[in-house]
Design a protein around this motif. Structure first.
Motif, mmCIF file in Angstrom:
data_model
loop_
_atom_site.group_PDB
_atom_site.id
_atom_site.type_symbol
_atom_site.label_atom_id
_atom_site.label_comp_id
_atom_site.label_asym_id
_atom_site.label_seq_id
_atom_site.Cartn_x
_atom_site.Cartn_y
_atom_site.Cartn_z
ATOM 1 N N TYR A 54 44.859 36.436 34.884
ATOM 2 C CA TYR A 54 43.741 36.551 33.933
ATOM 3 C C TYR A 54 44.218 36.126 32.563
ATOM 4 N N VAL A 74 35.172 40.273 33.067
ATOM 5 C CA VAL A 74 35.569 38.922 33.495
ATOM 6 C C VAL A 74 34.393 37.973 33.320
ATOM 7 N N THR A 77 35.622 32.255 36.262
ATOM 8 C CA THR A 77 36.894 31.884 36.893
ATOM 9 C C THR A 77 37.130 30.412 36.620
ATOM 10 N N LYS A 95 39.293 34.716 34.504
ATOM 11 C CA LYS A 95 40.232 34.601 35.635
ATOM 12 C C LYS A 95 40.739 33.159 35.681
ATOM 13 N N VAL A 112 48.156 38.123 38.460
ATOM 14 C CA VAL A 112 47.156 38.791 39.286
ATOM 15 C C VAL A 112 47.728 40.049 39.955
ATOM 16 N N SER A 117 40.647 44.034 40.685
ATOM 17 C CA SER A 117 39.296 43.570 40.378
ATOM 18 C C SER A 117 38.309 44.699 40.674
ATOM 19 N N VAL A 122 38.027 43.643 35.319
ATOM 20 C CA VAL A 122 39.392 43.653 35.835
ATOM 21 C C VAL A 122 40.150 44.787 35.154
#
Ligand code: AMP
Ligand code: MG
Length: 412
Positions: A54, A74, A77, A95, A112, A117, A122
């Motif tokens: 992240y 979040v 991504t 992410k 990670v 999550s 997160v």
């Protein structure tokens, strides 16, 4: 008759590197760079993540721990190859996958493994420090920096390095085209029917293969009969190439006419005998800047003389600075007698025992016995003054191929 040392010096002092040519980088492996190479782009071209995780603002996560996890929203991504649409602001994260560009606003990547999550949030329970897991733009290579210098022998890593800065073609030293001529009335082509008194011309093959292995380009010009006129006319044709290598016809026999025929086409002979075994008839001449090697006819003599004289010359023409085969010291397993006044190159096999190299003869040492050269892993070098090499003494060995030895040393 001159010494091996003087022969090598005489030849190399008269050889200059050829010009350069541009080739696609995939054809440049093992060749020598003709120019200093500057990077046209930075590598990496943009700041990116070194981890899957992240991207965050350090000040939001600095206090995160297992006891006091930090929870962030979040926003999206970002996979490798894409750019995040949003900006990382207070209390948020994006992410990110390895190689993806660092989103605006982020200054740190949390791996990670340290996260959990939870819906569109997160939870971060550990951090590695401010600015961690980011590869900065230009961190490996800065635009304009010299990445490869003229004279470098290009390796697969260099080819990749050039690709990484967008260089698809490169200037390298040209490969010499080398005319290869075998002389002798006894010689047959490889596919001719055997006949009384005749043998197959193997030298053209040994030499063409060795020329190719050195990186140069062999141009086989066939067999020439032992007639001064025929020899001269083929030599004349051969002079259009960057170098010429002949075999046979340079000893003291009635039909050894190579030296005369080379003279007929204007080649200035520098020497034609070297104090060596195998192969003491061994000629070198020059026409303008073009080297002409008159190698002996005996198959091992011509192959060994190629390695000693023609190979370093061709390498120098191709811009190489490291011209000679590697030499190691090894312990002799049996005595060897030789005559005074010549340098001998003895085909040998090597054995490795507890990190020590031991060396012994590879078999019959006749100048025509190609089989023992095929078996040989090296050549023992016995100097001019020696007449007896005793069992157990240390001797220099020119390595002909080192794969199996290295393998042992690496413990594979
Ligand atoms: P020469 O130097 O021409 O007297 O040759 C010496 C020995 O090498 C003779 O036995 C030749 O038959 C042999 N020889 C010469 N040229 C070749 C060749 N191209 N291939 C194989 N053997 C050769
Ligand atoms: Mg002959």
């Amino acid at each position: 008759m001159i010494s091996v040392h003087a022969a090598v010096e005489t030849i190399l002092s008269q050889i200059s590197p050829l010009s350069g040519e541009e080739v696609p980088i995939l054809q440049a492996t093992g060749r020598v760079l003709f120019e200093d190479l500057r990077a046209r782009r930075s590598v990496p071209p943009f700041a990116n993540s070194a981890m899957d995780g992240y991207s965050v603002r350090w000040r939001d996560v600095a206090q995160a721990s297992a006891a006091n996890p930090v929870t962030l929203q979040v926003l999206e991504t970002v996979p490798a190859g894409y750019v995040a649409k949003r900006r990382v602001g207070e209390g948020s994260a994006i992410k990110i996958m390895t190689g993806a560009p660092l989103p605006r606003g982020a200054d740190t990547v949390v791996r990670v493994e340290y996260t959990e999550s939870v819906g569109d949030h997160v939870r971060i329970s550990r951090v590695d420090g401010s600015g961690s897991h980011i590869r900065e733009a230009g961190e490996d290579i800065r635009r304009g920096q010299t990445i490869l210098e003229k004279g470098k022998v290009l390796t697969p890593a260099d080819i990749g390095l050039m690709a990484s800065v967008g260089k698809g073609r490169v200037r390298v030293y040209r490969r010499p085209a080398v005319g290869v001529i075998s002389t002798g009335d006894e010689l047959l082509e490889i596919d001719e029917r055997p006949r009384p008194g005749k043998i197959v011309n193997s030298n053209s093959y040994t030499l063409a293969a060795a020329i190719r292995e050195s990186g140069a380009t062999p141009v086989p010009l066939g067999i020439v009969r032992d007639k001064r006129k025929s020899l001269a006319s083929v030599f004349k044709r051969a002079l259009r190439y960057d170098a010429v290598i002949t075999s046979g016809g340079i000893s003291m026999g009635d039909y050894d006419l190579v030296k005369e025929a080379l003279g007929d086409v204007g080649v200035q002979m520098q020497f034609w005998q070297v104090a060596q075994k195998p192969g003491h008839p061994m000629a070198f001449g020059r026409i303008s800047r073009k080297p002409i090697f008159g190698l002996p006819g005996n198959p091992v003599s011509s192959a060994v003389s190629f390695l000693l004289y023609a190979r370093p010359a061709l390498l120098k023409m191709m811009g190489h600075r490291n011209l000679f085969l590697p030499v190691i010291q090894a312990t002799l397993e049996h005595e060897i007698k030789k005559s005074r006044g010549v340098k001998e190159f003895i085909r040998c096999r090597l054995r490795n025992e507890e990190g020590q190299s031991f060396v012994s003869s590879a078999g019959a040492q006749g100048a025509g016995v190609l089989r023992s050269l095929s078996l040989a892993q090296g050549l023992i070098v016995a100097s001019e003054e020696q007449t007896l090499l005793e069992k157990g003494c240390r001797v220099p060995v020119i390595l002909l191929g080192q794969q199996d030895l290295l393998k042992e040393e690496m413990g594979f």
